[in-house]
Scaffold this motif. Structure first.
Motif, PDB file in Angstrom:
ATOM      1  N   GLY A   1       0.822  -1.213   0.000  1.00 44.55           N
ATOM      2  CA  GLY A   1       0.000   0.000   0.000  1.00 44.55           C
ATOM      3  C   GLY A   1       0.849   1.253   0.000  1.00 44.55           C
ATOM      4  N   ASP A   2       1.930   1.253   0.776  1.00 45.51           N
ATOM      5  CA  ASP A   2       2.851   2.389   0.768  1.00 45.51           C
ATOM      6  C   ASP A   2       3.469   2.573  -0.612  1.00 45.51           C
ATOM      7  N   ALA A   3       3.860   1.456  -1.222  1.00 44.74           N
ATOM      8  CA  ALA A   3       4.462   1.530  -2.564  1.00 44.74           C
ATOM      9  C   ALA A   3       3.467   2.114  -3.562  1.00 44.74           C
ATOM     10  N   LEU A   4       2.209   1.707  -3.468  1.00 47.99           N
ATOM     11  CA  LEU A   4       1.176   2.235  -4.356  1.00 47.99           C
ATOM     12  C   LEU A   4       1.024   3.743  -4.169  1.00 47.99           C
ATOM     13  N   ALA A   5       0.990   4.180  -2.908  1.00 46.36           N
ATOM     14  CA  ALA A   5       0.814   5.609  -2.615  1.00 46.36           C
ATOM     15  C   ALA A   5       1.984   6.434  -3.139  1.00 46.36           C
ATOM     16  N   VAL A   6       3.195   5.939  -2.937  1.00 45.72           N
ATOM     17  CA  VAL A   6       4.372   6.688  -3.372  1.00 45.72           C
ATOM     18  C   VAL A   6       4.461   6.718  -4.896  1.00 45.72           C
ATOM     19  N   CYS A   7       4.125   5.606  -5.539  1.00 44.80           N
ATOM     20  CA  CYS A   7       4.115   5.594  -7.012  1.00 44.80           C
ATOM     21  C   CYS A   7       3.124   6.614  -7.545  1.00 44.80           C
TER      22      CYS A   7
END
Length: 324
Positions: A166-172
Protein backbone atom coordinates in the motif's frame (compact mmCIF):
# COMPACT_ATOMS: atom_id res chain seq x y z
CA UNK A 1 11.88 -19.53 23.65
CA UNK A 2 13.01 -16.25 25.20
CA UNK A 3 11.29 -12.93 24.51
CA UNK A 4 14.26 -11.77 22.45
CA UNK A 5 14.24 -14.98 20.42
CA UNK A 6 10.51 -14.71 19.81
CA UNK A 7 10.79 -11.07 18.74
CA UNK A 8 13.72 -11.87 16.44
CA UNK A 9 11.84 -14.78 14.90
CA UNK A 10 8.82 -12.52 14.26
CA UNK A 11 10.93 -9.90 12.54
CA UNK A 12 12.74 -12.53 10.49
CA UNK A 13 9.42 -13.85 9.18
CA UNK A 14 8.20 -10.37 8.31
CA UNK A 15 11.49 -9.40 6.68
CA UNK A 16 11.27 -12.56 4.59
CA UNK A 17 7.78 -11.49 3.55
CA UNK A 18 9.01 -8.07 2.44
CA UNK A 19 11.89 -9.62 0.52
CA UNK A 20 9.39 -11.88 -1.23
CA UNK A 21 7.27 -8.86 -2.20
CA UNK A 22 10.35 -7.07 -3.48
CA UNK A 23 11.24 -10.11 -5.60
CA UNK A 24 7.68 -10.41 -6.91
CA UNK A 25 7.82 -6.79 -8.12
CA UNK A 26 10.32 -7.92 -10.75
CA UNK A 27 7.57 -10.08 -12.25
CA UNK A 28 3.80 -9.96 -12.57
CA UNK A 29 3.28 -8.00 -9.37
CA UNK A 30 5.34 -5.12 -10.73
CA UNK A 31 3.38 -5.06 -13.98
CA UNK A 32 0.05 -5.18 -12.17
CA UNK A 33 1.13 -2.46 -9.74
CA UNK A 34 2.00 -0.21 -12.68
CA UNK A 35 -1.45 -0.89 -14.14
CA UNK A 36 -3.10 -0.07 -10.80
CA UNK A 37 -1.19 3.21 -10.55
CA UNK A 38 -2.24 4.22 -14.06
CA UNK A 39 -5.88 3.23 -13.46
CA UNK A 40 -6.13 5.30 -10.27
CA UNK A 41 -4.21 8.19 -11.83
CA UNK A 42 -6.60 8.62 -14.75
CA UNK A 43 -9.76 8.18 -12.66
CA UNK A 44 -11.39 11.39 -11.44
CA UNK A 45 -12.95 10.00 -8.26
CA UNK A 46 -11.68 8.70 -4.96
CA UNK A 47 -10.15 5.39 -3.96
CA UNK A 48 -12.50 3.49 -1.65
CA UNK A 49 -10.36 1.10 0.40
CA UNK A 50 -12.03 -1.84 2.13
CA UNK A 51 -11.09 -4.91 4.11
CA UNK A 52 -12.15 -6.94 7.13
CA UNK A 53 -10.38 -7.56 10.42
CA UNK A 54 -6.64 -6.93 10.37
CA UNK A 55 -6.78 -6.28 6.62
CA UNK A 56 -9.35 -3.60 7.39
CA UNK A 57 -6.97 -1.90 9.83
CA UNK A 58 -4.28 -1.97 7.14
CA UNK A 59 -6.83 -0.55 4.70
CA UNK A 60 -7.51 2.41 6.98
CA UNK A 61 -3.82 3.25 7.04
CA UNK A 62 -3.47 2.88 3.28
CA UNK A 63 -6.47 5.17 2.73
CA UNK A 64 -4.93 7.75 5.06
CA UNK A 65 -1.58 7.56 3.27
CA UNK A 66 -3.19 7.92 -0.15
CA UNK A 67 -5.20 10.93 0.98
CA UNK A 68 -2.20 12.68 2.52
CA UNK A 69 -0.11 12.22 -0.63
CA UNK A 70 -2.52 13.65 -3.18
CA UNK A 71 -4.84 10.72 -3.96
CA UNK A 72 -8.22 11.30 -2.28
CA UNK A 73 -9.25 8.08 -0.53
CA UNK A 74 -11.75 6.88 2.02
CA UNK A 75 -12.06 3.68 4.06
CA UNK A 76 -15.32 1.83 3.40
CA UNK A 77 -16.26 -0.43 6.31
CA UNK A 78 -17.28 -3.76 4.82
CA UNK A 79 -19.76 -4.48 7.61
CA UNK A 80 -21.55 -1.16 7.13
CA UNK A 81 -21.45 -1.23 3.33
CA UNK A 82 -24.53 -3.45 3.02
CA UNK A 83 -26.43 -1.22 5.43
CA UNK A 84 -26.30 1.98 3.43
CA UNK A 85 -22.64 2.92 3.20
CA UNK A 86 -22.49 1.66 -0.39
CA UNK A 87 -23.92 5.09 -1.09
CA UNK A 88 -20.37 6.40 -0.67
CA UNK A 89 -19.42 4.74 -3.97
CA UNK A 90 -19.74 6.91 -7.05
CA UNK A 91 -19.33 6.00 -10.70
CA UNK A 92 -15.92 7.65 -11.00
CA UNK A 93 -14.45 5.98 -7.88
CA UNK A 94 -12.12 2.99 -7.68
CA UNK A 95 -12.32 0.24 -5.07
CA UNK A 96 -9.19 -1.23 -3.46
CA UNK A 97 -10.16 -4.41 -1.59
CA UNK A 98 -7.73 -6.17 0.77
CA UNK A 99 -8.05 -9.79 1.86
CA UNK A 100 -5.34 -12.39 2.35
CA UNK A 101 -7.54 -15.32 1.36
CA UNK A 102 -9.70 -13.41 -1.10
CA UNK A 103 -12.71 -15.35 0.17
CA UNK A 104 -13.95 -13.06 2.94
CA UNK A 105 -17.78 -13.20 2.73
CA UNK A 106 -18.16 -9.75 4.35
CA UNK A 107 -16.82 -8.19 1.14
CA UNK A 108 -19.61 -9.69 -0.97
CA UNK A 109 -21.94 -6.62 -0.97
CA UNK A 110 -19.10 -4.35 -2.09
CA UNK A 111 -17.85 -6.74 -4.76
CA UNK A 112 -21.36 -7.25 -6.10
CA UNK A 113 -21.93 -3.48 -6.21
CA UNK A 114 -18.75 -2.86 -8.19
CA UNK A 115 -19.82 -5.48 -10.75
CA UNK A 116 -23.37 -4.16 -11.13
CA UNK A 117 -22.31 -0.53 -11.51
CA UNK A 118 -19.05 -1.11 -13.40
CA UNK A 119 -16.77 0.41 -10.77
CA UNK A 120 -13.13 -0.68 -11.23
CA UNK A 121 -11.86 -3.09 -8.57
CA UNK A 122 -8.24 -3.57 -7.51
CA UNK A 123 -7.46 -6.46 -5.20
CA UNK A 124 -4.60 -7.05 -2.77
CA UNK A 125 -4.69 -10.74 -1.97
CA UNK A 126 -2.49 -13.81 -1.77
CA UNK A 127 -4.46 -15.74 -4.39
CA UNK A 128 -5.34 -14.52 -7.86
CA UNK A 129 -7.66 -17.53 -8.25
CA UNK A 130 -9.72 -16.56 -5.19
CA UNK A 131 -13.16 -14.99 -5.56
CA UNK A 132 -11.71 -11.52 -4.97
CA UNK A 133 -8.67 -12.06 -7.15
CA UNK A 134 -10.60 -13.53 -10.06
CA UNK A 135 -13.21 -10.75 -10.36
CA UNK A 136 -10.84 -7.83 -9.87
CA UNK A 137 -9.72 -5.86 -12.93
CA UNK A 138 -6.26 -5.80 -11.41
CA UNK A 139 -5.03 -8.32 -8.85
CA UNK A 140 -1.97 -7.41 -6.81
CA UNK A 141 -1.07 -10.92 -5.73
CA UNK A 142 1.18 -11.09 -2.69
CA UNK A 143 3.43 -14.09 -2.05
CA UNK A 144 1.74 -16.60 0.26
CA UNK A 145 4.29 -16.47 3.06
CA UNK A 146 3.95 -18.06 6.53
CA UNK A 147 2.72 -15.85 9.34
CA UNK A 148 5.10 -15.00 12.16
CA UNK A 149 2.57 -16.48 14.58
CA UNK A 150 3.88 -19.94 15.62
CA UNK A 151 0.47 -21.40 14.72
CA UNK A 152 0.57 -19.67 11.32
CA UNK A 153 -2.78 -18.07 12.14
CA UNK A 154 -2.54 -14.49 13.44
CA UNK A 155 -2.13 -12.02 10.54
CA UNK A 156 1.43 -10.71 10.93
CA UNK A 157 3.61 -11.33 7.91
CA UNK A 158 0.64 -10.94 5.57
CA UNK A 159 -0.43 -7.57 7.01
CA UNK A 160 3.15 -6.31 6.90
CA UNK A 161 3.27 -7.15 3.20
CA UNK A 162 -0.13 -5.52 2.59
CA UNK A 163 0.98 -2.35 4.32
CA UNK A 164 4.27 -2.20 2.42
CA UNK A 165 2.52 -2.69 -0.93
CA UNK A 166 0.00 0.00 0.00
CA UNK A 167 2.85 2.39 0.77
CA UNK A 168 4.46 1.53 -2.56
CA UNK A 169 1.18 2.24 -4.36
CA UNK A 170 0.81 5.61 -2.62
CA UNK A 171 4.37 6.69 -3.37
CA UNK A 172 4.11 5.59 -7.01
CA UNK A 173 0.95 7.68 -7.34
CA UNK A 174 2.61 10.61 -5.59
CA UNK A 175 5.45 10.56 -8.09
CA UNK A 176 3.14 9.97 -11.06
CA UNK A 177 1.11 13.03 -10.09
CA UNK A 178 4.20 15.19 -9.48
CA UNK A 179 3.02 15.81 -5.92
CA UNK A 180 5.41 18.48 -4.57
CA UNK A 181 6.61 19.29 -1.07
CA UNK A 182 4.52 22.48 -1.22
CA UNK A 183 1.41 20.45 -1.95
CA UNK A 184 2.38 18.06 0.84
CA UNK A 185 2.60 20.98 3.24
CA UNK A 186 -0.84 22.18 2.18
CA UNK A 187 -2.21 18.88 3.50
CA UNK A 188 0.03 18.76 6.61
CA UNK A 189 -0.01 22.28 8.08
CA UNK A 190 0.18 21.17 11.73
CA UNK A 191 2.68 19.37 13.91
CA UNK A 192 6.35 18.68 13.37
CA UNK A 193 5.75 17.37 9.85
CA UNK A 194 4.19 20.66 8.89
CA UNK A 195 7.04 22.54 10.53
CA UNK A 196 9.64 20.70 8.47
CA UNK A 197 7.97 21.95 5.30
CA UNK A 198 7.63 25.59 6.32
CA UNK A 199 9.58 28.10 4.22
CA UNK A 200 11.26 31.27 5.39
CA UNK A 201 8.65 33.38 3.59
CA UNK A 202 5.92 32.07 5.93
CA UNK A 203 7.86 32.74 9.14
CA UNK A 204 9.89 35.90 8.61
CA UNK A 205 9.26 39.34 10.12
CA UNK A 206 8.74 42.02 7.49
CA UNK A 207 7.99 45.70 6.96
CA UNK A 208 8.40 47.92 10.01
CA UNK A 209 9.81 45.01 12.01
CA UNK A 210 12.96 44.95 9.87
CA UNK A 211 16.02 46.59 11.53
CA UNK A 212 17.69 48.55 8.72
CA UNK A 213 20.18 51.43 8.47
CA UNK A 214 21.99 52.93 5.49
CA UNK A 215 25.69 53.17 4.89
CA UNK A 216 27.04 56.35 6.48
CA UNK A 217 24.73 56.06 9.50
CA UNK A 218 26.44 56.74 12.84
CA UNK A 219 26.90 53.77 15.12
CA UNK A 220 24.85 55.44 17.86
CA UNK A 221 21.85 55.59 15.52
CA UNK A 222 22.38 51.95 14.54
CA UNK A 223 22.28 50.99 18.23
CA UNK A 224 18.92 52.71 18.57
CA UNK A 225 17.61 50.76 15.55
CA UNK A 226 18.90 47.47 16.98
CA UNK A 227 17.34 48.17 20.36
CA UNK A 228 13.98 49.33 19.06
CA UNK A 229 13.47 46.31 16.77
CA UNK A 230 14.57 43.79 19.39
CA UNK A 231 16.61 41.38 17.25
CA UNK A 232 20.08 42.38 18.44
CA UNK A 233 21.14 43.04 14.87
CA UNK A 234 20.60 45.51 12.05
CA UNK A 235 21.12 45.29 8.31
CA UNK A 236 23.30 47.85 6.55
CA UNK A 237 22.14 48.82 3.05
CA UNK A 238 23.85 50.69 0.25
CA UNK A 239 22.23 53.48 -1.76
CA UNK A 240 20.50 50.91 -4.00
CA UNK A 241 18.96 49.14 -1.02
CA UNK A 242 21.20 46.09 -1.25
CA UNK A 243 22.57 44.39 1.85
CA UNK A 244 26.27 45.12 2.29
CA UNK A 245 26.70 44.07 5.90
CA UNK A 246 25.15 43.61 9.33
CA UNK A 247 25.92 44.88 12.80
CA UNK A 248 25.43 42.49 15.71
CA UNK A 249 25.93 42.75 19.45
CA UNK A 250 29.26 41.00 18.92
CA UNK A 251 30.35 43.62 16.40
CA UNK A 252 29.54 46.35 18.94
CA UNK A 253 31.58 44.67 21.66
CA UNK A 254 34.57 44.32 19.37
CA UNK A 255 34.27 47.96 18.26
CA UNK A 256 33.97 49.31 21.80
CA UNK A 257 36.76 47.19 23.25
CA UNK A 258 39.17 50.14 23.16
CA UNK A 259 36.52 52.72 24.08
CA UNK A 260 33.41 54.13 22.43
CA UNK A 261 33.86 56.00 19.17
CA UNK A 262 30.78 57.13 17.29
CA UNK A 263 32.01 56.05 13.87
CA UNK A 264 29.92 55.16 10.83
CA UNK A 265 28.46 51.69 10.55
CA UNK A 266 30.91 50.65 7.84
CA UNK A 267 33.72 50.65 10.42
CA UNK A 268 31.93 48.14 12.65
CA UNK A 269 29.80 45.96 10.39
CA UNK A 270 30.36 42.35 9.33
CA UNK A 271 30.57 42.32 5.54
CA UNK A 272 29.06 39.62 3.30
CA UNK A 273 27.00 38.01 6.08
CA UNK A 274 25.19 34.69 5.77
CA UNK A 275 21.70 35.19 4.30
CA UNK A 276 18.87 32.98 3.06
CA UNK A 277 16.16 33.20 0.42
CA UNK A 278 12.42 33.21 0.92
CA UNK A 279 12.31 29.57 -0.27
CA UNK A 280 14.68 28.26 2.43
CA UNK A 281 13.16 25.40 4.44
CA UNK A 282 12.86 25.91 8.19
CA UNK A 283 14.86 22.79 9.30
CA UNK A 284 17.83 23.77 7.12
CA UNK A 285 17.76 27.33 8.47
CA UNK A 286 17.79 26.03 12.04
CA UNK A 287 20.64 23.64 11.22
CA UNK A 288 22.71 26.48 9.76
CA UNK A 289 21.96 28.75 12.72
CA UNK A 290 23.26 26.12 15.12
CA UNK A 291 26.29 25.38 12.93
CA UNK A 292 27.17 29.08 12.64
CA UNK A 293 26.27 29.94 16.28
CA UNK A 294 23.91 32.74 15.24
CA UNK A 295 20.35 33.50 16.30
CA UNK A 296 19.13 35.68 13.42
CA UNK A 297 19.36 35.74 9.65
CA UNK A 298 18.18 38.20 7.01
CA UNK A 299 16.00 36.92 4.18
CA UNK A 300 16.79 38.32 0.73
CA UNK A 301 14.21 38.74 -1.99
CA UNK A 302 14.10 37.41 -5.54
CA UNK A 303 13.69 39.10 -8.91
CA UNK A 304 13.51 42.87 -8.50
CA UNK A 305 14.22 42.45 -4.78
CA UNK A 306 17.34 40.34 -5.29
CA UNK A 307 20.00 41.37 -2.78
CA UNK A 308 17.48 43.38 -0.74
CA UNK A 309 16.38 42.26 2.73
CA UNK A 310 12.65 41.47 2.71
CA UNK A 311 12.52 39.77 6.09
CA UNK A 312 14.36 38.56 9.17
CA UNK A 313 14.16 35.26 11.03
CA UNK A 314 15.01 34.68 14.68
CA UNK A 315 15.78 31.25 16.08
CA UNK A 316 12.75 31.58 18.35
CA UNK A 317 10.54 31.70 15.25
CA UNK A 318 11.79 28.22 14.33
CA UNK A 319 11.55 26.78 17.83
CA UNK A 320 8.02 28.13 18.19
CA UNK A 321 6.72 25.93 15.35
CA UNK A 322 8.10 22.74 16.88
CA UNK A 323 11.59 22.45 15.44
CA UNK A 324 14.61 21.89 17.61
Amino acid sequence: MSTADSATRTLDFEIAGLVAVRTALDGNLGQHLAAAVELIRIRTGRVLVTGVGKSGHIGRKIAATLTSTGTPAHFLHAGEAGHGDLGLLQADDTVLAISKSGETPDLAPILDYTRRFHIPLIAITSSHTSTLGSIAEICLELPDMPEACPNNLAPTTSTTMQLALGDALAVCLLEARGFSSDAFHDLHPNGRLGATLRRASTLMHTGERLPIVREGTLLSAAIVEMTSKGFGVTAVLDAAGHLTGIITDGDLRRTFRSGFTDCTVEAAMTRSPWTITTEALAPEVLFQMNARSVTTVFVLGNGRDEGTPVGILHIHDLLRIGLG
